[in-house]
Scaffold this motif. Structure first.
Motif, PDB file in Angstrom:
ATOM      1  N   VAL A  31       0.830  -1.199   0.000  1.00  0.00           N
ATOM      2  CA  VAL A  31       0.000   0.000   0.000  1.00  0.00           C
ATOM      3  C   VAL A  31       0.869   1.255   0.000  1.00  0.00           C
ATOM      4  O   VAL A  31       0.603   2.221  -0.733  1.00  0.00           O
ATOM      5  CB  VAL A  31      -0.955  -0.009   1.217  1.00  0.00           C
ATOM      6  CG1 VAL A  31      -1.693   1.325   1.332  1.00  0.00           C
ATOM      7  CG2 VAL A  31      -1.960  -1.153   1.088  1.00  0.00           C
ATOM      8  N   PRO A  36      -1.833  -2.369  -4.816  1.00  0.00           N
ATOM      9  CA  PRO A  36      -2.986  -2.938  -4.102  1.00  0.00           C
ATOM     10  C   PRO A  36      -2.640  -4.286  -3.466  1.00  0.00           C
ATOM     11  O   PRO A  36      -1.834  -5.053  -4.007  1.00  0.00           O
ATOM     12  CB  PRO A  36      -4.038  -3.113  -5.201  1.00  0.00           C
ATOM     13  CG  PRO A  36      -3.598  -2.229  -6.317  1.00  0.00           C
ATOM     14  CD  PRO A  36      -2.109  -2.185  -6.256  1.00  0.00           C
ATOM     15  N   VAL A  37      -3.268  -4.559  -2.337  1.00  0.00           N
ATOM     16  CA  VAL A  37      -2.980  -5.785  -1.594  1.00  0.00           C
ATOM     17  C   VAL A  37      -3.202  -7.025  -2.445  1.00  0.00           C
ATOM     18  O   VAL A  37      -2.420  -7.980  -2.394  1.00  0.00           O
ATOM     19  CB  VAL A  37      -3.830  -5.847  -0.302  1.00  0.00           C
ATOM     20  CG1 VAL A  37      -3.700  -7.212   0.366  1.00  0.00           C
ATOM     21  CG2 VAL A  37      -3.406  -4.748   0.669  1.00  0.00           C
ATOM     22  N   HIS A  38      -4.269  -7.031  -3.258  1.00  0.00           N
ATOM     23  CA  HIS A  38      -4.572  -8.240  -4.036  1.00  0.00           C
ATOM     24  C   HIS A  38      -3.500  -8.524  -5.091  1.00  0.00           C
ATOM     25  O   HIS A  38      -3.360  -9.664  -5.533  1.00  0.00           O
ATOM     26  CB  HIS A  38      -5.950  -8.133  -4.691  1.00  0.00           C
ATOM     27  CG  HIS A  38      -6.047  -7.108  -5.774  1.00  0.00           C
ATOM     28  ND1 HIS A  38      -6.200  -5.762  -5.511  1.00  0.00           N
ATOM     29  CD2 HIS A  38      -6.017  -7.217  -7.133  1.00  0.00           C
ATOM     30  CE1 HIS A  38      -6.260  -5.088  -6.646  1.00  0.00           C
ATOM     31  NE2 HIS A  38      -6.147  -5.952  -7.657  1.00  0.00           N
ATOM     32  N   GLU A  39      -2.744  -7.523  -5.475  1.00  0.00           N
ATOM     33  CA  GLU A  39      -1.616  -7.741  -6.382  1.00  0.00           C
ATOM     34  C   GLU A  39      -0.354  -8.119  -5.602  1.00  0.00           C
ATOM     35  O   GLU A  39       0.411  -8.987  -6.023  1.00  0.00           O
ATOM     36  CB  GLU A  39      -1.358  -6.478  -7.219  1.00  0.00           C
ATOM     37  CG  GLU A  39      -2.484  -6.135  -8.178  1.00  0.00           C
ATOM     38  CD  GLU A  39      -2.184  -4.884  -8.996  1.00  0.00           C
ATOM     39  OE1 GLU A  39      -1.017  -4.423  -8.981  1.00  0.00           O
ATOM     40  OE2 GLU A  39      -3.114  -4.370  -9.644  1.00  0.00           O
ATOM     41  N   TYR A  40      -0.164  -7.472  -4.482  1.00  0.00           N
ATOM     42  CA  TYR A  40       0.999  -7.720  -3.627  1.00  0.00           C
ATOM     43  C   TYR A  40       1.100  -9.194  -3.230  1.00  0.00           C
ATOM     44  O   TYR A  40       2.189  -9.769  -3.204  1.00  0.00           O
ATOM     45  CB  TYR A  40       0.887  -6.834  -2.386  1.00  0.00           C
ATOM     46  CG  TYR A  40       1.970  -6.988  -1.359  1.00  0.00           C
ATOM     47  CD1 TYR A  40       3.135  -6.234  -1.428  1.00  0.00           C
ATOM     48  CD2 TYR A  40       1.821  -7.874  -0.277  1.00  0.00           C
ATOM     49  CE1 TYR A  40       4.128  -6.350  -0.459  1.00  0.00           C
ATOM     50  CE2 TYR A  40       2.802  -7.993   0.683  1.00  0.00           C
ATOM     51  CZ  TYR A  40       3.953  -7.234   0.584  1.00  0.00           C
ATOM     52  OH  TYR A  40       4.928  -7.372   1.538  1.00  0.00           O
ATOM     53  N   LYS A  84     -10.500  -7.039  -4.857  1.00  0.00           N
ATOM     54  CA  LYS A  84      -9.664  -5.873  -5.081  1.00  0.00           C
ATOM     55  C   LYS A  84      -9.311  -5.174  -3.769  1.00  0.00           C
ATOM     56  O   LYS A  84     -10.182  -4.861  -2.959  1.00  0.00           O
ATOM     57  CB  LYS A  84     -10.374  -4.895  -6.018  1.00  0.00           C
ATOM     58  CG  LYS A  84      -9.515  -3.722  -6.444  1.00  0.00           C
ATOM     59  CD  LYS A  84     -10.232  -2.864  -7.479  1.00  0.00           C
ATOM     60  CE  LYS A  84      -9.354  -1.704  -7.918  1.00  0.00           C
ATOM     61  NZ  LYS A  84     -10.029  -0.867  -8.956  1.00  0.00           N
ATOM     62  N   GLY A  85      -8.017  -4.965  -3.569  1.00  0.00           N
ATOM     63  CA  GLY A  85      -7.540  -4.213  -2.420  1.00  0.00           C
ATOM     64  C   GLY A  85      -7.609  -4.946  -1.097  1.00  0.00           C
ATOM     65  O   GLY A  85      -7.413  -4.334  -0.044  1.00  0.00           O
ATOM     66  N   MET A  86      -7.861  -6.272  -1.125  1.00  0.00           N
ATOM     67  CA  MET A  86      -8.039  -7.023   0.121  1.00  0.00           C
ATOM     68  C   MET A  86      -7.223  -8.306   0.094  1.00  0.00           C
ATOM     69  O   MET A  86      -6.818  -8.791  -0.962  1.00  0.00           O
ATOM     70  CB  MET A  86      -9.521  -7.360   0.327  1.00  0.00           C
ATOM     71  CG  MET A  86     -10.434  -6.154   0.404  1.00  0.00           C
ATOM     72  SD  MET A  86     -12.181  -6.607   0.568  1.00  0.00           S
ATOM     73  CE  MET A  86     -12.177  -7.337   2.206  1.00  0.00           C
ATOM     74  N   GLN A 320      -4.303  -0.610   6.333  1.00  0.00           N
ATOM     75  CA  GLN A 320      -4.986   0.674   6.488  1.00  0.00           C
ATOM     76  C   GLN A 320      -4.262   1.624   7.439  1.00  0.00           C
ATOM     77  O   GLN A 320      -4.730   2.725   7.717  1.00  0.00           O
ATOM     78  CB  GLN A 320      -6.423   0.448   7.008  1.00  0.00           C
ATOM     79  CG  GLN A 320      -7.372  -0.146   5.998  1.00  0.00           C
ATOM     80  CD  GLN A 320      -7.140  -1.631   5.774  1.00  0.00           C
ATOM     81  OE1 GLN A 320      -6.977  -2.388   6.721  1.00  0.00           O
ATOM     82  NE2 GLN A 320      -7.123  -2.042   4.517  1.00  0.00           N
TER      83      GLN A 320
END
Length: 337
Positions: A31, A36-40, A84-86, A320
């Protein structure tokens, strides 16, 4: 001293130039780098790049190849949903009934699921930091993996109703942890963190931990040490005070303690063991940098004469969280150093 020397000295209760500081930053590293977390959590090279950027910016003492708690479960056969993002969540458990346990196949860390991506991240980070910074891998503890494969409720009922079958499952989970951990050490990890939230007394009684989980952890720690892990780091969050006295017999060298455990409780339970903790993870979202500095200073002052302490968060620092609070935590160590 570099970070690795500082941590090694601290684990052995030897003098170091300052207290090590290791914020438990996983997805937050992505972040902070705009990833984004889902890519990380799906790209080892991206993970490594983000971890290196974070450690270079804030100057703390360890990088982590940690994606989420479902890497091993997915490699064994669980189906995940990536939103996405999670962080991903388990949609279909790998084990549908107890008969499936006999059909489980140990995953190959070099081929199964996202395991190869975690190994890739370790290789990149170890090349980048060498023996200057601690490079940390991660395996799920046996009980945690069992609950990820079967579901929490089914796993606990199985443990009560058919303990022999449940131990067979734990034996399998232990072998998964050993195989993955050894692959991580070979890839460049100085140590694999044993992350075991389902072993918390908030989930299972201390007697269950002692009789069922402890022998599995003993085996993991012994084999990791024999393979060259510089220390065995056990992470069980929550109200873990009642099980801390078991840690020496497991072979633990670094004991994480979360905010429900006071520094006094941790120190009295483990007077000769390196401790890491215990700033409340949600504080990095809700509190100001001044409040983080104050809490860090309290911990540093408490452990000043004891030694054997790594300043850390009690658990993962959420994606976050406020980046300025990471800086506050690290700067607190430098000011007290």
């Amino acid at each position: 001293m570099n970070s690795l020397e500082r941590i090694s000295a601290t684990v052995n209760f030897e003098k170091s130039d300052r207290v090590p500081v290791i914020p438990q930053i996983f997805g937050l590293a992505g972040v902070m780098a705009g990833v984004p977390v889902h890519e990380y959590v799906r790209d080892g090279a991206l993970l490594a790049e983000c971890q290196i950027k974070a450690i270079n910016k804030y100057g703390y003492d360890a990088v982590f190849s940690v994606m989420d708690t479902s890497v091993e479960a997915e490699a064994v056969g669980a189906v995940l949903e990536y939103r996405k993002g999670m962080y991903p969540t388990i949609q279909t458990y790998a084990i549908q009934d107890k008969c499936s346990i006999d059909r489980l196949v140990l995953p190959d860390p070099n081929k199964a699921g996202r395991m190869p991506e975690m190994l890739r991240a370790l290789k990149i980070m170890r090349r980048a930091v060498g023996d200057e910074r601690l490079v940390v891998g991660c395996v799920m503890g046996p009980l945690t993996l069992a609950t990820q494969l079967l579901g929490m409720e089914k796993a606990l009922y199985l443990a009560i109703d058919e303990p022999g079958v449940f131990i067979k499952l734990l034996d399998f989970c232990t072998e998964v942890a050993i195989g993955f951990g050894l692959a991580q050490i070979k890839a460049g990890a100085h140590l694999p963190l044993i992350f075991n939230p389902s072993a918390s007394p908030a989930v299972v009684p201390p007697q269950f931990f002692r009789e069922i989980e402890l022998p599995q952890l003993q085996k993991i720690c012994r084999i990791f040490a024999e393979a060259g892990s510089i220390a065995n780091w056990l992470h069980i969050a929550g109200p873990a005070a009642s099980i801390l006295p078991f840690y020496p017999s497991i072979g633990v060298d670094i004991a994480n303690f979360d905010y429900p455990v006071t520094p006094q409780q941790a120190g009295e339970a483990l007077p000769s063991m390196c401790l890491d903790g215990n700033i409340k993870s949600i504080s990095f979202i809700e509190d100001s940098p001044e409040e983080i500095t104050a809490r860090a200073s309290e911990l540093l002052n408490y452990f000043e004469t004891r030694g054997g302490f790594i300043l850390s968060s009690g658990c993962e620092i959420s994606p976050q969280s406020r980046p300025e609070n990471i800086a506050a935590m690290v700067n607190a160590v430098r000011k007290n150093g």
